[in-house]
Scaffold this active site. Structure first.
Site, PDB file in Angstrom:
ATOM      1  N   TYR A  14       0.804  -1.214   0.000  1.00 17.41           N
ATOM      2  CA  TYR A  14       0.000   0.000   0.000  1.00 17.41           C
ATOM      3  C   TYR A  14       0.845   1.276   0.000  1.00 17.41           C
ATOM      4  O   TYR A  14       0.297   2.366  -0.046  1.00 17.41           O
ATOM      5  CB  TYR A  14      -0.884   0.014   1.248  1.00 17.41           C
ATOM      6  N   LYS A  63       2.138 -13.949   5.702  1.00 19.50           N
ATOM      7  CA  LYS A  63       2.412 -14.984   4.694  1.00 19.50           C
ATOM      8  C   LYS A  63       3.933 -15.202   4.705  1.00 19.50           C
ATOM      9  O   LYS A  63       4.604 -15.143   3.663  1.00 19.50           O
ATOM     10  CB  LYS A  63       1.890 -14.482   3.334  1.00 19.50           C
ATOM     11  N   ASP A  77      -3.992 -16.997   4.259  1.00 18.71           N
ATOM     12  CA  ASP A  77      -5.008 -17.766   3.510  1.00 18.71           C
ATOM     13  C   ASP A  77      -5.774 -18.685   4.459  1.00 18.71           C
ATOM     14  O   ASP A  77      -7.010 -18.765   4.418  1.00 18.71           O
ATOM     15  CB  ASP A  77      -4.386 -18.547   2.335  1.00 18.71           C
ATOM     16  N   ASP A 122      -6.489  -4.823   4.985  1.00 17.79           N
ATOM     17  CA  ASP A 122      -7.530  -4.249   4.141  1.00 17.79           C
ATOM     18  C   ASP A 122      -8.526  -5.336   3.732  1.00 17.79           C
ATOM     19  O   ASP A 122      -9.745  -5.193   3.878  1.00 17.79           O
ATOM     20  CB  ASP A 122      -6.854  -3.650   2.896  1.00 17.79           C
TER      21      ASP A 122
END
Ligand code: NAD
Length: 360
Positions: free
Chosen positions: A124, A191, A225, A249
């Site tokens: 971002y 992740k 995930d 987000d």
């Protein structure tokens, strides 16, 4: 005592939901001197820029602001004003409560999650190099010369910076919140199995901060995930989530969906000595000017603002009024009716009026 607050109505449905919020906050009796600032598409027309410097000055001066959503062109055009505001004012902690209100279409009445999203860096950050630019070509040449994996020449590049400084302060913010509000567990989402350096650094830093709270607050980490799957199956297992910017987000919209949709999800962007409140949702352009959408997310953002200025009684009264109107299910917008085409759904302003009537 009166508080000076910068009010940024924004684009699309922004002016309608911001107006509804203003009406409800004023109805609590807390004296607010609203300083209205034009941003987004209206500011482009009037000042040639979506974020005039005077808006930043107003927020820096008043230290409290509340805004409606601001549109961002997809793929081209100016960069997100929302991101610019967060970065320019160093509003590093994005705080998004997700909880059940009786009467919403929520499949998980036990959900009471607090989401803390890092607000200033990650993908971002807006550090991007477009295809075929000199910068992208130079960068590709440099990176291809540094390691074996080759980036194709027809690539655009976005950079993902994750720092110890920003990871530490958002994780610490989440833990301090947990301690202060009697929460039990903080889950760091990442992740790091794939992005071993950037997300790996976020996770390592989170573990270091967690060690400072050992014995007080439980800590775990979950890969993003898997987290998405867990949240839609057993969200009641989670309490406080802390995430880098992009995952934050996405996961906060997912969590808004768990508790009844974007229409009821509020948010806050907090810095060292400044705070800007806003709904999680965007400017929903197809509903603009129709007096149709749910004002709750922005009104609950007003509740967060009242708590921030320590007007807790007014905040409780306003939240209870919102709760009562949603529970009754009569004077609510289409998205809170069992059937979206229900002809008894009321408009944005009528729902705000019903909330004002319930204020005790
Ligand atoms: P959106 O949140 O504006 O709308 C998605 C859908 O959610 C809408 O079509 C509607 O069905 C529902 N929805 C949203 N707000 C609602 C409300 N108050 N009541 C009832 N239903 C509601 O997302 P989008 O369409 O992806 O984005 C539109 C614009 O908003 C884009 O320009 C985007 O960049 C911007 N945006 C701004 C912010 C912000 O200001 N912080 C956040 C997200 C998106």
């Amino acid at each position: 005592m009166s508080y000076k607050v910068s009010l940024l109505p924004g684009d699309g449905i922004g002016p309608e939901v911001a107006g509804a919020m203003k009406k409800c906050v004023d109805a609590t009796g807390v004296k607010i001197d609203w300083e209205e600032c034009i941003v987004g598409e209206h500011a482009v027309k009037k000042f040639g820029t979506p974020l005039p410097e005077s808006v930043l000055e107003s927020v820096r001066k008043n230290k409290i602001a509340i805004k409606g959503p601001i549109a961002t062109p997809v793929g081209t055009g100016f960069r997100s004003v929302n991101v610019q505001l967060r970065q320019a004012l160093d509003l590093y902690a994005c705080v998004r409560p997700c909880k059940y209100y009786e009467g919403t279409k929520c499949k998980f009445p036990e959900v009471d999650l607090m989401i803390f999203r890092e607000n200033t860096e990650d993908l971002y950050a807006g550090i991007e190099f477009d295809i075929n630019t000199k910068e992208a070509k130079d960068l590709i040449t440099t990176i291809n010369g540094m390691q074996a994996k080759q980036i194709r020449p027809d690539s655009a590049i976005s950079i993902k910076p994750i720092s110890i400084f920003n990871s530490r302060r958002i994780v610490k913010y989440a833990f301090d919140y947990a301690v202060k509000h009697g929460r039990k567990k903080v889950t760091a989402v990442h992740k790091a199995n794939i992005m071993k350096f950037s997300d790996g650094l976020f996770l390592r830093t989170a573990r270091e901060v967690a060690a400072e709270y050992a014995g007080k607050i439980e800590f775990q980490d979950v890969i993003v995930d898997n987290m998405c799957m867990q949240l839609v199956q057993k969200p009641e297992l989670y309490d406080v989530l802390v995430l880098p910017n992009l995952y934050g987000d996405i996961v906060s919209d997912l969590c808004a969906g768990l508790v009844g949709g974007l229409g009821i999800a509020p948010g806050a962007n907090i810095g060292e000595n400044m705070a800007l409140f806003e709904p999680v949702h965007g400017s929903a352009p197809k509903y603009a000017g129709k007096n149709m959408v749910n004002p709750t997310a922005t009104i609950l953002s007003g509740v967060l603002m009242l708590r921030h200025i320590k007007e807790d009684q007014a905040a409780d009264r306003l939240e209870n009024a919102v709760r009562a109107v949603i529970k009754e299910g009569k004077d609510v917008t289409y998205d809170l009716k069992p059937n979206r085409n229900d002809p008894t759904a009321v408009g944005t302003q009528e729902m705000a009026d019903a909330i004002c009537r319930k204020l005790k």
